[in-house]
Structures are given as structure tokens and as C-alpha cells.
Design a protein around this motif. Structure first.
Motif, PDB file in Angstrom:
ATOM      1  N   ALA A 121       0.828  -1.206   0.000  1.00 38.57           N
ATOM      2  CA  ALA A 121       0.000   0.000   0.000  1.00 38.57           C
ATOM      3  C   ALA A 121       0.863   1.258   0.000  1.00 38.57           C
ATOM      4  O   ALA A 121       0.566   2.234  -0.698  1.00 38.57           O
ATOM      5  N   VAL A 122       1.962   1.238   0.763  1.00 36.84           N
ATOM      6  CA  VAL A 122       2.867   2.392   0.791  1.00 36.84           C
ATOM      7  C   VAL A 122       3.519   2.583  -0.580  1.00 36.84           C
ATOM      8  O   VAL A 122       3.621   3.705  -1.084  1.00 36.84           O
ATOM      9  N   ASP A 123       3.947   1.475  -1.196  1.00 39.72           N
ATOM     10  CA  ASP A 123       4.532   1.574  -2.537  1.00 39.72           C
ATOM     11  C   ASP A 123       3.525   2.140  -3.534  1.00 39.72           C
ATOM     12  O   ASP A 123       3.884   2.942  -4.396  1.00 39.72           O
ATOM     13  N   LEU A 124       2.271   1.729  -3.410  1.00 37.01           N
ATOM     14  CA  LEU A 124       1.233   2.285  -4.290  1.00 37.01           C
ATOM     15  C   LEU A 124       1.052   3.779  -4.023  1.00 37.01           C
ATOM     16  O   LEU A 124       0.891   4.574  -4.951  1.00 37.01           O
ATOM     17  N   GLY A 125       1.067   4.173  -2.753  1.00 38.54           N
ATOM     18  CA  GLY A 125       0.932   5.585  -2.397  1.00 38.54           C
ATOM     19  C   GLY A 125       2.088   6.425  -2.901  1.00 38.54           C
ATOM     20  O   GLY A 125       1.951   7.629  -3.083  1.00 38.54           O
ATOM     21  N   ASN A 126       3.232   5.791  -3.123  1.00 39.84           N
ATOM     22  CA  ASN A 126       4.419   6.501  -3.598  1.00 39.84           C
ATOM     23  C   ASN A 126       4.622   6.361  -5.110  1.00 39.84           C
ATOM     24  O   ASN A 126       5.704   6.648  -5.617  1.00 39.84           O
ATOM     25  N   THR A 127       3.590   5.948  -5.817  1.00 39.01           N
ATOM     26  CA  THR A 127       3.681   5.810  -7.275  1.00 39.01           C
ATOM     27  C   THR A 127       3.900   7.173  -7.908  1.00 39.01           C
ATOM     28  O   THR A 127       3.279   8.166  -7.524  1.00 39.01           O
ATOM     29  N   LYS A 128       4.803   7.207  -8.889  1.00 43.85           N
ATOM     30  CA  LYS A 128       5.118   8.463  -9.577  1.00 43.85           C
ATOM     31  C   LYS A 128       4.584   8.433 -11.002  1.00 43.85           C
ATOM     32  O   LYS A 128       4.556   7.385 -11.638  1.00 43.85           O
ATOM     33  N   LEU A 129       4.183   9.586 -11.472  1.00 38.98           N
ATOM     34  CA  LEU A 129       3.864   9.802 -12.883  1.00 38.98           C
ATOM     35  C   LEU A 129       4.770  10.945 -13.319  1.00 38.98           C
ATOM     36  O   LEU A 129       4.588  12.091 -12.899  1.00 38.98           O
ATOM     37  N   GLY A 130       5.764  10.607 -14.112  1.00 41.68           N
ATOM     38  CA  GLY A 130       6.767  11.607 -14.471  1.00 41.68           C
ATOM     39  C   GLY A 130       7.623  11.904 -13.253  1.00 41.68           C
ATOM     40  O   GLY A 130       8.179  11.001 -12.632  1.00 41.68           O
ATOM     41  N   ASP A 131       7.694  13.162 -12.861  1.00 46.08           N
ATOM     42  CA  ASP A 131       8.498  13.568 -11.701  1.00 46.08           C
ATOM     43  C   ASP A 131       7.652  13.800 -10.457  1.00 46.08           C
ATOM     44  O   ASP A 131       8.178  14.239  -9.437  1.00 46.08           O
ATOM     45  N   GLU A 132       6.354  13.552 -10.540  1.00 45.76           N
ATOM     46  CA  GLU A 132       5.470  13.858  -9.418  1.00 45.76           C
ATOM     47  C   GLU A 132       4.851  12.591  -8.847  1.00 45.76           C
ATOM     48  O   GLU A 132       4.545  11.642  -9.573  1.00 45.76           O
ATOM     49  N   TYR A 133       4.649  12.605  -7.523  1.00 46.07           N
ATOM     50  CA  TYR A 133       3.960  11.500  -6.863  1.00 46.07           C
ATOM     51  C   TYR A 133       2.464  11.662  -7.077  1.00 46.07           C
ATOM     52  O   TYR A 133       1.914  12.751  -6.866  1.00 46.07           O
ATOM     53  N   LEU A 134       1.818  10.586  -7.511  1.00 45.46           N
ATOM     54  CA  LEU A 134       0.380  10.661  -7.800  1.00 45.46           C
ATOM     55  C   LEU A 134      -0.429  11.047  -6.567  1.00 45.46           C
ATOM     56  O   LEU A 134      -1.378  11.809  -6.654  1.00 45.46           O
ATOM     57  N   MET A 135      -0.070  10.488  -5.422  1.00 42.97           N
ATOM     58  CA  MET A 135      -0.846  10.709  -4.208  1.00 42.97           C
ATOM     59  C   MET A 135      -0.206  11.771  -3.303  1.00 42.97           C
ATOM     60  O   MET A 135      -0.476  11.833  -2.124  1.00 42.97           O
ATOM     61  N   GLY A 136       0.630  12.625  -3.889  1.00 42.45           N
ATOM     62  CA  GLY A 136       1.326  13.643  -3.117  1.00 42.45           C
ATOM     63  C   GLY A 136       0.504  14.889  -2.862  1.00 42.45           C
ATOM     64  O   GLY A 136       0.919  15.740  -2.094  1.00 42.45           O
ATOM     65  N   GLY A 137      -0.644  15.012  -3.509  1.00 43.56           N
ATOM     66  CA  GLY A 137      -1.484  16.191  -3.315  1.00 43.56           C
ATOM     67  C   GLY A 137      -0.767  17.455  -3.752  1.00 43.56           C
ATOM     68  O   GLY A 137      -0.153  17.501  -4.802  1.00 43.56           O
TER      69      GLY A 137
END
Length: 165
Positions: A121-137
Motif C-alpha cells: 500500500a505504501v509503494d502504491l501511495g508513492n507511485t510516480k507519474l513523471g516527476d510527481e507523486y500521484l498521491m502527493g497532493g
């Protein structure tokens, strides 16, 4: 004023030259497909070209934004689907261990699997798209989750003594 043959001839030649230049310009316009070479050729058409160029750049930017939004939405959907599957598995494990069939040995095995599910779950929360984290808000440049969390983590400012602010 006296009009001589030389003046008449000169004026006729000037008009012929002007007409030939016009014909040559039209021939060039037809062969090249370009009617407007400089803004001074036709200021009204030139301003229209500038306006259309600006609109075309805006449309190109809108398309890039749409493509990026669709890619992000698709990536988020995949991450959330995987997280849903992981949570479903965690619920199954919890229900199975809450029955009378669960003992200390099976609970230790399930704990190891739950720890793996938490890491997943943590790895999923830290998924990146390009240079940004998807779940980083709004802090898409910072890694949002760590296992175990530390006070030095980027999002530690959101909690005080372990409690949400």
C-alpha cells in the motif's frame, strides 16, 4: 503644361510595369499558395493570422493538458484498483483470523502477510507519474509515505505527536 509623346510613353510604361508586377505577384501567390508574406501586405489579414496563431497555440496547450489529465486519471485508477484488491485481501485475513480456527502460529504468518500488504500500500501511495507523486497532493514533489514513518519525513508537519493537525 505641355504633354509630350515622351511623357505619355513613360506613363504608359509605368502602368504596364505596375500591371506586370501585379500579375507576377498573383502568379507567385497561386503557385506558392501563400497570399500573405508580410504584415504590410494586408494588415487586416495579418492581424487575423496572429489571432489564429494564438488560438492554435492555446488549442495545442489544451490538448497537452487533456492528455496529461487522462494519463494521470488512468494511473490513479490503476493504483486505486490495486489498493482496493490489497485491502480486500487484508479484510479476508482479518476475518479468517477472528474465527476460532486462528491460533498464534497462523496469526504470525498472517502478520507477515499484512506487513507485506502495508508495504504494498505504501509503494502504491508513492507511485510516480513523471516527476510527481500521484498521491502527493499539493506536495507532489515529496514522497508521501514511508514504512515506518520517521519525524524527518516530508509530511510530518501534518501531525503533532502522531495525531492529525
Amino acid at each position: 503644361m505641355r504633354v509630350t509623346n515622351q511623357i505619355i510613353t513613360r506613363n504608359s510604361q509605368a502602368r504596364l510595369q505596375s500591371s506586370l508586377q501585379g500579375i507576377d505577384r498573383l502568379r507567385e501567390d497561386i503557385s506558392s499558395g501563400v497570399r500573405l508574406r508580410t504584415m504590410s501586405d494586408d494588415p487586416r489579414a495579418g492581424s487575423e493570422v496572429v489571432r489564429i496563431g494564438s488560438s492554435m497555440r492555446a488549442i495545442t496547450q489544451f490538448r497537452r493538458n487533456i492528455d496529461l489529465g487522462l494519463a494521470r486519471a488512468s494511473a490513479e485508477e490503476i493504483v486505486l484498483d490495486q489498493l482496493t484488491n490489497g485491502l480486500g485481501r487484508a479484510i479476508e485475513l482479518g476475518v479468517a483470523q477472528s474465527s476460532a480456527t486462528g491460533n498464534a502460529q497462523t496469526r504470525l504468518m498472517v502478520k507477515a502477510e499484512v506487513d507485506q500488504l502495508i508495504k504494498f500500500a505504501v509503494d502504491l501511495g508513492n507511485t510516480k507519474l513523471g516527476d510527481e507523486y500521484l498521491m502527493g497532493g499539493t506536495r507532489a514533489g515529496e514522497q508521501p509515505l514511508r514504512v515506518p514513518p520517521t519525524p524527518a519525513d516530508g509530511f510530518s508537519a501534518l501531525t503533532q505527536a502522531g495525531n492529525p493537525v
